[in-house]
Design a protein around this motif. Structure first.
Motif, PDB file in Angstrom:
ATOM      1  N   PRO B  11      17.999  -8.334 -15.196  1.00 27.32           N
ATOM      2  CA  PRO B  11      19.340  -8.287 -14.612  1.00 27.32           C
ATOM      3  C   PRO B  11      19.398  -9.025 -13.279  1.00 27.32           C
ATOM      4  O   PRO B  11      19.500  -8.417 -12.241  1.00 27.32           O
ATOM      5  CB  PRO B  11      19.569  -6.792 -14.430  1.00 27.32           C
ATOM      6  N   ASP B  12      19.320 -10.364 -13.326  1.00 20.23           N
ATOM      7  CA  ASP B  12      19.361 -11.062 -12.043  1.00 20.23           C
ATOM      8  C   ASP B  12      20.544 -12.020 -11.917  1.00 20.23           C
ATOM      9  O   ASP B  12      20.497 -12.998 -11.200  1.00 20.23           O
ATOM     10  CB  ASP B  12      18.048 -11.787 -11.746  1.00 20.23           C
ATOM     11  N   ALA B  13      21.618 -11.716 -12.624  1.00 21.98           N
ATOM     12  CA  ALA B  13      22.819 -12.536 -12.473  1.00 21.98           C
ATOM     13  C   ALA B  13      23.458 -12.210 -11.131  1.00 21.98           C
ATOM     14  O   ALA B  13      23.818 -11.063 -10.875  1.00 21.98           O
ATOM     15  CB  ALA B  13      23.793 -12.246 -13.607  1.00 21.98           C
ATOM     16  N   PRO B  14      23.623 -13.227 -10.253  1.00 26.24           N
ATOM     17  CA  PRO B  14      24.103 -12.963  -8.897  1.00 26.24           C
ATOM     18  C   PRO B  14      25.443 -12.236  -8.847  1.00 26.24           C
ATOM     19  O   PRO B  14      25.676 -11.453  -7.930  1.00 26.24           O
ATOM     20  CB  PRO B  14      24.225 -14.358  -8.285  1.00 26.24           C
ATOM     21  N   ALA B  15      26.306 -12.476  -9.831  1.00 24.36           N
ATOM     22  CA  ALA B  15      27.647 -11.904  -9.797  1.00 24.36           C
ATOM     23  C   ALA B  15      27.636 -10.378  -9.724  1.00 24.36           C
ATOM     24  O   ALA B  15      28.525  -9.768  -9.129  1.00 24.36           O
ATOM     25  CB  ALA B  15      28.434 -12.348 -11.033  1.00 24.36           C
ATOM     26  N   ARG B  17      25.597  -8.328  -8.173  1.00 19.94           N
ATOM     27  CA  ARG B  17      24.835  -7.703  -7.092  1.00 19.94           C
ATOM     28  C   ARG B  17      25.662  -6.780  -6.224  1.00 19.94           C
ATOM     29  O   ARG B  17      26.727  -7.144  -5.742  1.00 19.94           O
ATOM     30  CB  ARG B  17      24.160  -8.775  -6.240  1.00 19.94           C
ATOM     31  N   THR B  18      25.113  -5.580  -6.027  1.00 23.74           N
ATOM     32  CA  THR B  18      25.745  -4.586  -5.160  1.00 23.74           C
ATOM     33  C   THR B  18      24.650  -3.951  -4.316  1.00 23.74           C
ATOM     34  O   THR B  18      23.470  -4.172  -4.561  1.00 23.74           O
ATOM     35  CB  THR B  18      26.412  -3.478  -5.989  1.00 23.74           C
ATOM     36  N   GLY B  19      25.046  -3.137  -3.351  1.00 16.62           N
ATOM     37  CA  GLY B  19      24.070  -2.394  -2.554  1.00 16.62           C
ATOM     38  C   GLY B  19      23.077  -3.303  -1.860  1.00 16.62           C
ATOM     39  O   GLY B  19      23.437  -4.369  -1.342  1.00 16.62           O
ATOM     40  N   ILE B  20      21.791  -2.895  -1.867  1.00 14.12           N
ATOM     41  CA  ILE B  20      20.768  -3.659  -1.158  1.00 14.12           C
ATOM     42  C   ILE B  20      20.679  -5.084  -1.671  1.00 14.12           C
ATOM     43  O   ILE B  20      20.470  -6.027  -0.905  1.00 14.12           O
ATOM     44  CB  ILE B  20      19.396  -2.938  -1.244  1.00 14.12           C
ATOM     45  N   ALA B  21      20.856  -5.276  -2.986  1.00 14.95           N
ATOM     46  CA  ALA B  21      20.753  -6.623  -3.558  1.00 14.95           C
ATOM     47  C   ALA B  21      21.816  -7.554  -2.985  1.00 14.95           C
ATOM     48  O   ALA B  21      21.683  -8.777  -3.049  1.00 14.95           O
ATOM     49  CB  ALA B  21      20.855  -6.565  -5.080  1.00 14.95           C
ATOM     50  N   ALA B  22      22.871  -6.995  -2.403  1.00 18.59           N
ATOM     51  CA  ALA B  22      23.922  -7.825  -1.814  1.00 18.59           C
ATOM     52  C   ALA B  22      23.703  -8.029  -0.313  1.00 18.59           C
ATOM     53  O   ALA B  22      24.473  -8.722   0.348  1.00 18.59           O
ATOM     54  CB  ALA B  22      25.288  -7.190  -2.059  1.00 18.59           C
ATOM     55  N   GLN B  23      22.632  -7.401   0.229  1.00 18.76           N
ATOM     56  CA  GLN B  23      22.366  -7.521   1.668  1.00 18.76           C
ATOM     57  C   GLN B  23      21.269  -8.545   1.948  1.00 18.76           C
ATOM     58  O   GLN B  23      20.485  -8.869   1.063  1.00 18.76           O
ATOM     59  CB  GLN B  23      21.915  -6.158   2.215  1.00 18.76           C
ATOM     60  N   ASP B  24      21.194  -9.019   3.199  1.00 17.47           N
ATOM     61  CA  ASP B  24      20.046  -9.833   3.571  1.00 17.47           C
ATOM     62  C   ASP B  24      18.975  -8.918   4.171  1.00 17.47           C
ATOM     63  O   ASP B  24      19.177  -7.709   4.308  1.00 17.47           O
ATOM     64  CB  ASP B  24      20.446 -10.977   4.510  1.00 17.47           C
ATOM     65  N   TRP B  25      17.827  -9.509   4.511  1.00 13.23           N
ATOM     66  CA  TRP B  25      16.711  -8.706   5.007  1.00 13.23           C
ATOM     67  C   TRP B  25      17.074  -7.956   6.287  1.00 13.23           C
ATOM     68  O   TRP B  25      16.776  -6.754   6.414  1.00 13.23           O
ATOM     69  CB  TRP B  25      15.482  -9.612   5.236  1.00 13.23           C
ATOM     70  N   ALA B  26      17.723  -8.637   7.216  1.00 14.88           N
ATOM     71  CA  ALA B  26      18.021  -8.020   8.512  1.00 14.88           C
ATOM     72  C   ALA B  26      18.803  -6.720   8.327  1.00 14.88           C
ATOM     73  O   ALA B  26      18.533  -5.718   8.990  1.00 14.88           O
ATOM     74  CB  ALA B  26      18.800  -8.997   9.390  1.00 14.88           C
ATOM     75  N   THR B  27      19.752  -6.717   7.404  1.00 18.17           N
ATOM     76  CA  THR B  27      20.562  -5.525   7.161  1.00 18.17           C
ATOM     77  C   THR B  27      19.752  -4.465   6.410  1.00 18.17           C
ATOM     78  O   THR B  27      19.678  -3.307   6.830  1.00 18.17           O
ATOM     79  CB  THR B  27      21.812  -5.893   6.320  1.00 18.17           C
ATOM     80  N   ALA B  28      19.109  -4.889   5.320  1.00 17.19           N
ATOM     81  CA  ALA B  28      18.411  -3.943   4.456  1.00 17.19           C
ATOM     82  C   ALA B  28      17.235  -3.277   5.176  1.00 17.19           C
ATOM     83  O   ALA B  28      16.934  -2.101   4.969  1.00 17.19           O
ATOM     84  CB  ALA B  28      17.929  -4.637   3.193  1.00 17.19           C
ATOM     85  N   ALA B  29      16.553  -4.053   6.058  1.00 18.01           N
ATOM     86  CA  ALA B  29      15.329  -3.555   6.689  1.00 18.01           C
ATOM     87  C   ALA B  29      15.599  -2.502   7.758  1.00 18.01           C
ATOM     88  O   ALA B  29      14.669  -1.910   8.305  1.00 18.01           O
ATOM     89  CB  ALA B  29      14.542  -4.709   7.289  1.00 18.01           C
ATOM     90  N   ALA B  30      16.892  -2.258   8.044  1.00 21.68           N
ATOM     91  CA  ALA B  30      17.208  -1.199   9.002  1.00 21.68           C
ATOM     92  C   ALA B  30      16.749   0.155   8.461  1.00 21.68           C
ATOM     93  O   ALA B  30      16.464   1.073   9.228  1.00 21.68           O
ATOM     94  CB  ALA B  30      18.710  -1.185   9.280  1.00 21.68           C
ATOM     95  N   ARG B 139       9.970 -10.025 -11.418  1.00 15.39           N
ATOM     96  CA  ARG B 139      11.303 -10.549 -11.649  1.00 15.39           C
ATOM     97  C   ARG B 139      12.308  -9.390 -11.795  1.00 15.39           C
ATOM     98  O   ARG B 139      13.429  -9.464 -11.288  1.00 15.39           O
ATOM     99  CB  ARG B 139      11.303 -11.396 -12.908  1.00 15.39           C
ATOM    100  N   GLU B 140      11.902  -8.324 -12.483  1.00 16.56           N
ATOM    101  CA  GLU B 140      12.760  -7.134 -12.621  1.00 16.56           C
ATOM    102  C   GLU B 140      13.006  -6.513 -11.243  1.00 16.56           C
ATOM    103  O   GLU B 140      14.123  -6.158 -10.889  1.00 16.56           O
ATOM    104  CB  GLU B 140      12.071  -6.095 -13.517  1.00 16.56           C
ATOM    105  N   VAL B 141      11.908  -6.387 -10.480  1.00 13.79           N
ATOM    106  CA  VAL B 141      12.037  -5.771  -9.163  1.00 13.79           C
ATOM    107  C   VAL B 141      12.887  -6.657  -8.244  1.00 13.79           C
ATOM    108  O   VAL B 141      13.724  -6.166  -7.480  1.00 13.79           O
ATOM    109  CB  VAL B 141      10.637  -5.542  -8.539  1.00 13.79           C
ATOM    110  N   ALA B 142      12.679  -7.976  -8.344  1.00 16.25           N
ATOM    111  CA  ALA B 142      13.366  -8.915  -7.448  1.00 16.25           C
ATOM    112  C   ALA B 142      14.873  -8.742  -7.488  1.00 16.25           C
ATOM    113  O   ALA B 142      15.553  -8.848  -6.463  1.00 16.25           O
ATOM    114  CB  ALA B 142      13.003 -10.354  -7.804  1.00 16.25           C
ATOM    115  N   ALA B 143      15.409  -8.443  -8.660  1.00 21.72           N
ATOM    116  CA  ALA B 143      16.855  -8.314  -8.820  1.00 21.72           C
ATOM    117  C   ALA B 143      17.417  -7.177  -7.966  1.00 21.72           C
ATOM    118  O   ALA B 143      18.615  -7.145  -7.682  1.00 21.72           O
ATOM    119  CB  ALA B 143      17.194  -8.089 -10.286  1.00 21.72           C
ATOM    120  N   ARG B 144      16.548  -6.240  -7.568  1.00 22.68           N
ATOM    121  CA  ARG B 144      16.994  -5.103  -6.735  1.00 22.68           C
ATOM    122  C   ARG B 144      16.676  -5.286  -5.264  1.00 22.68           C
ATOM    123  O   ARG B 144      16.871  -4.366  -4.475  1.00 22.68           O
ATOM    124  CB  ARG B 144      16.299  -3.809  -7.192  1.00 22.68           C
TER     125      ARG B 144
END
Lengths: 248, 248
Positions: B11-15, B17-30, B139-144
């Motif tokens: 499930p790596d279709a960009p469309a 993406r929600t939650g952490i998958a929609a954030q960048d590192w700076a936001t998610a790493a908080a 690849r599965e993990v990457a999508a999240r």
């Protein structure tokens, strides 16, 4: 291969170039004997790099820490990229890389089999001594090559960082336990002896290469000059061993 | 690591993406728990690449020809460059690479020790099966993952060319002697079993990583989803074995 501590007299000052050293590949290669000698030289160097890749990857398994392991893997990878450049050059000048390397496989594999390091420090000393001697030798030869081949040979002799790394680790080990120095000095002598005996085997087998080395094809190499070259290489080896804290 | 034959449902279709998958590192790493999970993941992947480098370099020694040896050395070198990117990223986000890799050394070394190939073909099958399963999993993990970490993980999963090379060589060997297929099918089953048992060991040991995998931190992963992921990975493995001419 390392570039540090090359012999003092390596005659590679561009101003003095005459004969083949003043020609490019297209001109020099018109002589079929010169061409054959260069194919031999690049084949020997290419297999040397591939064997160095394998040896460093193997030594990486003996590394005491993950950082040391990564450092050796990095050097192995650098040797592989040198191999790629030499292989591509062989293809470019119309030689078959595998055929060009084949004559040198037995001697290089023999050298590595006779000198399998029994621990991490022996591996470091071997890589350092072996690369330095090979580098000195190729640098001497490079000065007599056509400009295109010379440029490639000097490029793949670029320091992969091994020299500084090996010196630092070996000196620290001798500082920690001076008896290590005696063992490693014996080991370095054995390496030098084995390297000389395998080189003689190669020179005896490969006519084109030896003819180039002892004059006749490339300029300026006669038997007396070959003698002086070996003296310079041996002296550089002695200096390196002293820098390592080992008696040569 | 290879990218071919990934599970159909990854499930790596960009469309979507929600939650952490929609954030960048700076936001998610908080979120410190998410940060710890990513350090674990990159550490596991980095040591996996370093171990893959060593394994391929080792397998290069079994290569029947110089061209095969050079091919394996090339893949080993590609794995090393992936390792460098992961290590540099760990440093960039303020983690100590060695510390991040350490927890995964025992499991990965254990896997490689338990599955040392006894010949060239076993080595090829192992590299192919091992890389493909690891690649499917990441690849599965990457999508999240957050967008920055996802981009890096997908980049280092880029095909190093091993899959095509292994498939071609193994198929040719089975064509030449069909009995080879039976032996290699058994070998592939043993590899899959050992991989699962070492993965369970890692998941049991690493809280942050497992919490991310079974939901709680990164979105969308719950136990049922993990089950479906393993089904997808197993199905992809079965397809790959069939493509190799082996019964899984």
């Amino acid at each position: 291969m390392t570039s540090s501590d090359t012999p003092d007299q390596a005659p590679d000052a561009p101003a003095e170039r005459t004969g083949i050293a003043a020609q490019d590949w297209a001109t020099a290669a018109a002589d079929p004997q010169y061409r054959a000698a260069v194919v031999d030289l690049l084949g020997a160097l290419a297999y040397g790099e591939l064997a160095a890749f394998e040896r460093l990857a193997e030594d990486a398994k003996l590394a005491p820490t993950l950082a040391d392991k990564a450092e050796l893997a990095k050097m192995a990878s650098a040797e592989f990229h040198h191999f790629e450049r030499l292989r591509d050059r062989l293809t470019e000048i119309g030689a078959e890389p595998t055929e060009a390397m084949d004559p040198f496989v037995a001697a290089l594999d023999g050298f590595h089999r006779q000198t399998a390091p029994s621990d991490w420090l022996e591996g470091l000393v071997k890589a350092y001594v072996g690369d330095s001697i090979a580098s000195d030798f190729y640098r001497e030869v490079a000065a007599r090559l056509d400009s295109d081949t010379r440029e490639l040979v000097l490029a793949v002799l670029d320091d992969t960082g091994h020299a500084g790394f090996a010196v630092e680790k070996v000196r620290a080990a001798i500082d920690a336990d001076p008896r290590v120095g005696g063992r490693l000095a014996l080991w370095a002598r054995r390496l030098m002896g084995e390297a000389l005996s395998q080189s003689q085997r190669v020179v005896a087998d490969r006519d084109a290469l030896s003819t180039m080395l002892v004059g006749g094809v490339a300029d300026g190499f006669d038997l007396a000059e070959v003698g002086r070259m070996f003296t310079r290489i041996t002296e550089a080896h002695t200096k390196r061993m002293a820098a390592l804290g080992l008696a040569a």
